[in-house]
Motif scaffolding. Structure first.
Motif, PDB file in Angstrom:
ATOM      1  N   ALA A  62       0.835  -1.209   0.000  1.00  0.00           N
ATOM      2  CA  ALA A  62       0.000   0.000   0.000  1.00  0.00           C
ATOM      3  C   ALA A  62       0.865   1.252   0.000  1.00  0.00           C
ATOM      4  CB  ALA A  62      -0.923  -0.011   1.222  1.00  0.00           C
ATOM      5  N   ALA A  63       1.957   1.235   0.759  1.00  0.00           N
ATOM      6  CA  ALA A  63       2.843   2.396   0.795  1.00  0.00           C
ATOM      7  C   ALA A  63       3.570   2.578  -0.532  1.00  0.00           C
ATOM      8  CB  ALA A  63       3.850   2.237   1.930  1.00  0.00           C
ATOM      9  N   ALA A  64       3.924   1.458  -1.190  1.00  0.00           N
ATOM     10  CA  ALA A  64       4.555   1.560  -2.501  1.00  0.00           C
ATOM     11  C   ALA A  64       3.602   2.157  -3.521  1.00  0.00           C
ATOM     12  CB  ALA A  64       5.026   0.178  -2.960  1.00  0.00           C
ATOM     13  N   ARG A  65       2.341   1.788  -3.441  1.00  0.00           N
ATOM     14  CA  ARG A  65       1.351   2.363  -4.348  1.00  0.00           C
ATOM     15  C   ARG A  65       1.275   3.884  -4.188  1.00  0.00           C
ATOM     16  NH1 ARG A  65      -3.513   0.617  -6.881  1.00  0.00           N
ATOM     17  NH2 ARG A  65      -3.463  -1.432  -5.885  1.00  0.00           N
ATOM     18  N   ARG A  66       1.371   4.344  -2.939  1.00  0.00           N
ATOM     19  CA  ARG A  66       1.331   5.790  -2.700  1.00  0.00           C
ATOM     20  C   ARG A  66       2.622   6.470  -3.148  1.00  0.00           C
ATOM     21  NH1 ARG A  66      -0.866   3.822   2.221  1.00  0.00           N
ATOM     22  NH2 ARG A  66       1.127   4.162   3.294  1.00  0.00           N
ATOM     23  N   SER A  67       3.730   5.733  -3.138  1.00  0.00           N
ATOM     24  CA  SER A  67       5.027   6.336  -3.407  1.00  0.00           C
ATOM     25  C   SER A  67       5.345   6.455  -4.890  1.00  0.00           C
ATOM     26  CB  SER A  67       6.143   5.502  -2.741  1.00  0.00           C
ATOM     27  OG  SER A  67       5.969   5.443  -1.344  1.00  0.00           O
ATOM     28  N   LEU A  68       4.720   5.639  -5.727  1.00  0.00           N
ATOM     29  CA  LEU A  68       5.093   5.548  -7.133  1.00  0.00           C
ATOM     30  C   LEU A  68       3.991   6.073  -8.051  1.00  0.00           C
ATOM     31  CD1 LEU A  68       6.523   1.909  -7.122  1.00  0.00           C
ATOM     32  CD2 LEU A  68       7.863   4.030  -7.156  1.00  0.00           C
ATOM     33  N   PRO A  69       4.361   6.618  -9.207  1.00  0.00           N
ATOM     34  CA  PRO A  69       3.350   6.904 -10.228  1.00  0.00           C
ATOM     35  C   PRO A  69       2.619   5.623 -10.610  1.00  0.00           C
ATOM     36  CG  PRO A  69       5.442   7.929 -10.801  1.00  0.00           C
ATOM     37  CD  PRO A  69       5.718   7.029  -9.627  1.00  0.00           C
ATOM     38  N   LYS A  70       1.383   5.753 -11.030  1.00  0.00           N
ATOM     39  CA  LYS A  70       0.552   4.574 -11.301  1.00  0.00           C
ATOM     40  C   LYS A  70       1.208   3.608 -12.282  1.00  0.00           C
ATOM     41  CE  LYS A  70      -4.105   3.172 -12.768  1.00  0.00           C
ATOM     42  NZ  LYS A  70      -3.628   2.178 -13.762  1.00  0.00           N
ATOM     43  N   ALA A  71       1.774   4.128 -13.374  1.00  0.00           N
ATOM     44  CA  ALA A  71       2.357   3.248 -14.383  1.00  0.00           C
ATOM     45  C   ALA A  71       3.516   2.444 -13.823  1.00  0.00           C
ATOM     46  CB  ALA A  71       2.812   4.065 -15.592  1.00  0.00           C
ATOM     47  N   ILE A  72       4.309   3.066 -12.963  1.00  0.00           N
ATOM     48  CA  ILE A  72       5.463   2.370 -12.398  1.00  0.00           C
ATOM     49  C   ILE A  72       5.013   1.336 -11.378  1.00  0.00           C
ATOM     50  CG2 ILE A  72       7.663   2.668 -11.217  1.00  0.00           C
ATOM     51  CD1 ILE A  72       7.498   3.893 -14.030  1.00  0.00           C
ATOM     52  N   PHE A  73       4.035   1.688 -10.530  1.00  0.00           N
ATOM     53  CA  PHE A  73       3.512   0.714  -9.576  1.00  0.00           C
ATOM     54  C   PHE A  73       2.902  -0.474 -10.310  1.00  0.00           C
ATOM     55  CE2 PHE A  73       0.014  -1.114  -7.145  1.00  0.00           C
ATOM     56  CZ  PHE A  73       0.689  -1.525  -6.003  1.00  0.00           C
ATOM     57  N   ASP A  74       2.126  -0.216 -11.348  1.00  0.00           N
ATOM     58  CA  ASP A  74       1.493  -1.299 -12.095  1.00  0.00           C
ATOM     59  C   ASP A  74       2.528  -2.189 -12.773  1.00  0.00           C
ATOM     60  OD1 ASP A  74      -1.041  -0.557 -11.355  1.00  0.00           O
ATOM     61  OD2 ASP A  74      -1.533   0.450 -13.244  1.00  0.00           O
ATOM     62  N   PHE A  75       3.638  -1.610 -13.212  1.00  0.00           N
ATOM     63  CA  PHE A  75       4.717  -2.388 -13.813  1.00  0.00           C
ATOM     64  C   PHE A  75       5.255  -3.409 -12.807  1.00  0.00           C
ATOM     65  CE2 PHE A  75       9.411  -2.742 -14.295  1.00  0.00           C
ATOM     66  CZ  PHE A  75       9.443  -3.456 -15.489  1.00  0.00           C
ATOM     67  N   VAL A  76       5.372  -3.005 -11.551  1.00  0.00           N
ATOM     68  CA  VAL A  76       5.844  -3.902 -10.496  1.00  0.00           C
ATOM     69  C   VAL A  76       4.749  -4.884 -10.082  1.00  0.00           C
ATOM     70  CG1 VAL A  76       6.643  -4.015  -8.093  1.00  0.00           C
ATOM     71  CG2 VAL A  76       7.482  -2.200  -9.620  1.00  0.00           C
ATOM     72  N   ASP A  77       3.557  -4.389  -9.897  1.00  0.00           N
ATOM     73  CA  ASP A  77       2.491  -5.127  -9.225  1.00  0.00           C
ATOM     74  C   ASP A  77       1.701  -6.034 -10.152  1.00  0.00           C
ATOM     75  OD1 ASP A  77       1.065  -5.292  -6.566  1.00  0.00           O
ATOM     76  OD2 ASP A  77      -0.632  -4.716  -7.827  1.00  0.00           O
ATOM     77  N   GLY A  78       1.708  -5.748 -11.441  1.00  0.00           N
ATOM     78  CA  GLY A  78       0.796  -6.412 -12.352  1.00  0.00           C
ATOM     79  C   GLY A  78       1.247  -7.785 -12.815  1.00  0.00           C
ATOM     80  N   GLY A  79       0.306  -8.492 -13.436  1.00  0.00           N
ATOM     81  CA  GLY A  79       0.573  -9.795 -14.019  1.00  0.00           C
ATOM     82  C   GLY A  79       0.064  -9.852 -15.443  1.00  0.00           C
ATOM     83  N   ALA A  80       0.116 -11.038 -16.027  1.00  0.00           N
ATOM     84  CA  ALA A  80      -0.300 -11.222 -17.414  1.00  0.00           C
ATOM     85  C   ALA A  80      -1.792 -11.538 -17.497  1.00  0.00           C
ATOM     86  CB  ALA A  80       0.512 -12.345 -18.048  1.00  0.00           C
ATOM     87  N   GLY A  81      -2.364 -11.198 -18.637  1.00  0.00           N
ATOM     88  CA  GLY A  81      -3.751 -11.560 -18.930  1.00  0.00           C
ATOM     89  C   GLY A  81      -4.731 -11.082 -17.886  1.00  0.00           C
ATOM     90  N   ASP A  82      -5.570 -11.994 -17.421  1.00  0.00           N
ATOM     91  CA  ASP A  82      -6.558 -11.664 -16.382  1.00  0.00           C
ATOM     92  C   ASP A  82      -5.962 -11.705 -14.979  1.00  0.00           C
ATOM     93  OD1 ASP A  82      -8.748 -11.351 -18.177  1.00  0.00           O
ATOM     94  OD2 ASP A  82      -8.972 -13.540 -18.284  1.00  0.00           O
ATOM     95  N   GLU A  83      -4.681 -11.987 -14.891  1.00  0.00           N
ATOM     96  CA  GLU A  83      -3.956 -12.077 -13.613  1.00  0.00           C
ATOM     97  C   GLU A  83      -4.478 -13.207 -12.729  1.00  0.00           C
ATOM     98  OE1 GLU A  83      -3.829  -8.146 -11.869  1.00  0.00           O
ATOM     99  OE2 GLU A  83      -2.388  -7.442 -13.370  1.00  0.00           O
ATOM    100  N   TRP A  84      -5.036 -14.240 -13.370  1.00  0.00           N
ATOM    101  CA  TRP A  84      -5.550 -15.379 -12.616  1.00  0.00           C
ATOM    102  C   TRP A  84      -4.415 -16.119 -11.921  1.00  0.00           C
ATOM    103  CZ3 TRP A  84      -4.797 -20.682 -12.677  1.00  0.00           C
ATOM    104  CH2 TRP A  84      -5.724 -21.451 -11.951  1.00  0.00           C
ATOM    105  N   THR A  85      -3.326 -16.385 -12.648  1.00  0.00           N
ATOM    106  CA  THR A  85      -2.210 -17.117 -12.052  1.00  0.00           C
ATOM    107  C   THR A  85      -1.599 -16.335 -10.902  1.00  0.00           C
ATOM    108  OG1 THR A  85      -1.692 -18.366 -14.052  1.00  0.00           O
ATOM    109  CG2 THR A  85       0.116 -18.020 -12.511  1.00  0.00           C
TER     110      THR A  85
END
Length: 391
Positions: free
Chosen positions: A16-39
């Motif tokens: 949660a603190a990282a989300r507040r610290s980073l621009p959305k695109a950069i946080f999503d680059f770290v936090d995101g997964g492929a496709g529907d992110e099911w895996t």
């Protein structure tokens, strides 16, 4: 008198603190997964499907977390996974990764897409050298030069990533217009950066990663891999152009013959692949689905772990990668056959929040949670963990 910053008390708090610290695109680059992110979600859900079975009236006044991976003793069964372009998250980048690993007596695996050079990282921790991660590049000569340079710099182990023959479809990055192959970080796709002044100031101060990572943008600092990338241009992002569309077992066999130190293979999920890797003489297998960032629809790594364990039968060290957010998760993985667990996103969350203190804070939380879990299970040593501790 300045007040000392209070760090989060669990990994969800760091996220949660990282989300507040980073621009959305950069946080999503770290936090995101492929496709529907099911895996990616399944990696977490798998831990919830396993419950503990404690034993009582045991002397657990002292609990040992010490383990051995690749003939190297670690103070706890936690490894810091390779995470490319960490300098985009915080100016301390991969340097904070290796320094935190030394502080906690664990192994850090440096990404070949590091924003620090090989030599900068090994010189920072000459008494606690990291491992080096690489991909099976198309050009065998380049490949060999990478391995040679890693050895000369002092890296003590290699980790070959084998599940990236094609980029996963990471839709958060697409929505944010963030291209990763090759890397394109522009003011357009980090819109709102002014709302994150500490992140922006760090990026501009260090200038390790701006726009296309050109040598001109990096000024007088020698960019990572510069001597090896002349044929591919001066952009470290062009490194991805050397990646193969399809790696083969020949690559692994050649690497085993070339590299005499500990060798891990990251990205194996199929038990038959694990058997083949063991026959070729690897020291460790990282059971991984790339944190759900590559092929969406794969099972969780925790569910795959017992099948891989049965296939290799103690011939290699097994390392679980994917979904770890609690010390209790690591204990469950060890009960199912892992020798250690890798963490990727968690240490990067810590980096985003506070640099080196943040990475160290993440490790400290996991260590403390592991020790508490083991004491409550009635287990004094991680080597005693097994199926009997699970319900």
């Amino acid at each position: 008198m300045t007040r000392r910053r209070r760090l989060p008390y669990n990994l969800d708090g760091y996220r949660a603190a990282a989300r507040r610290s980073l621009p959305k695109a950069i946080f999503d680059f770290v936090d995101g997964g492929a496709g529907d992110e099911w895996t990616m979600r399944e990696n977490r859900a798998a831990f919830e499907r396993h419950a503990f079975m404690p034993s009582v009236l045991r002397d657990v006044s002292e609990c040992s977390l010490t383990t051995v991976v690749g003939n190297r003793e670690m103070a706890s069964p936690i490894m810091l996974a390779p995470a490319g372009l960490a300098g985009m998250i915080h100016p301390e980048g991969e340097r904070a990764q290796v320094l935190a690993a030394r502080r906690h007596g664990v192994i850090a695996i440096t990404s070949s897409a590091s924003t620090y050079s090989f030599e900068e990282l090994t010189e920072a921790v000459p008494d606690h050298l990291p491992w080096f991660q690489l991909y099976p590049y198309k050009d065998r000569g380049f490949y060999g030069e990478m391995v040679s340079r890693a050895a000369t710099a002092g890296f003590t182990g290699l980790c070959l990533t084998v599940d990236a023959s094609a980029p996963g479809k990471r839709e958060r990055d697409l929505a944010n217009h963030l291209s990763v192959r090759p890397l394109r970080v522009t003011w357009g796709n980090v819109a709102g950066a002014a709302r994150h002044p500490l992140w922006l100031a760090g990026l501009l101060r260090e200038r390790r990663l701006v726009a296309r990572m050109s040598t001109e943008a990096l000024g007088q600092r020698r960019p990572p891999l510069r001597s090896l990338l002349r044929s591919a241009g001066d952009s470290a992002a062009n490194l991805v152009e050397l990646l193969p569309r399809q790696a083969t077992w020949d690559d692994l066999e050649w690497l085993r013959e070339t590299w005499s130190g500990p060798l891990a293979v990251k990205g194996i999920a199929n038990p038959e692949d694990a058997k083949h890797a063991a026959r070729l003489g690897v020291d460790a297998i990282v059971v991984s689905n790339h944190g759900g960032r590559q092929l969406d629809g794969m099972p969780s790594t925790l569910d795959l772990l017992p099948r891989v364990r049965d296939a290799v039968d103690d011939r290699v060290d097994l390392i679980l990668d994917g979904g770890v957010r609690r010390g209790a998760d690591i204990v469950k993985a060890l009960c199912l056959g892992a020798r250690a667990c890798m963490i990727g996103r968690p240490w990067v969350y810590g980096l985003a929040v506070a640099g080196l203190p943040g990475v160290s804070g993440v490790l400290k939380i996991l260590e403390e949670e592991m020790a508490t879990t083991m004491a409550l299970l009635g287990v004094r040593d991680v080597t005693q963990l097994g199926d009997s501790q699970l319900a």
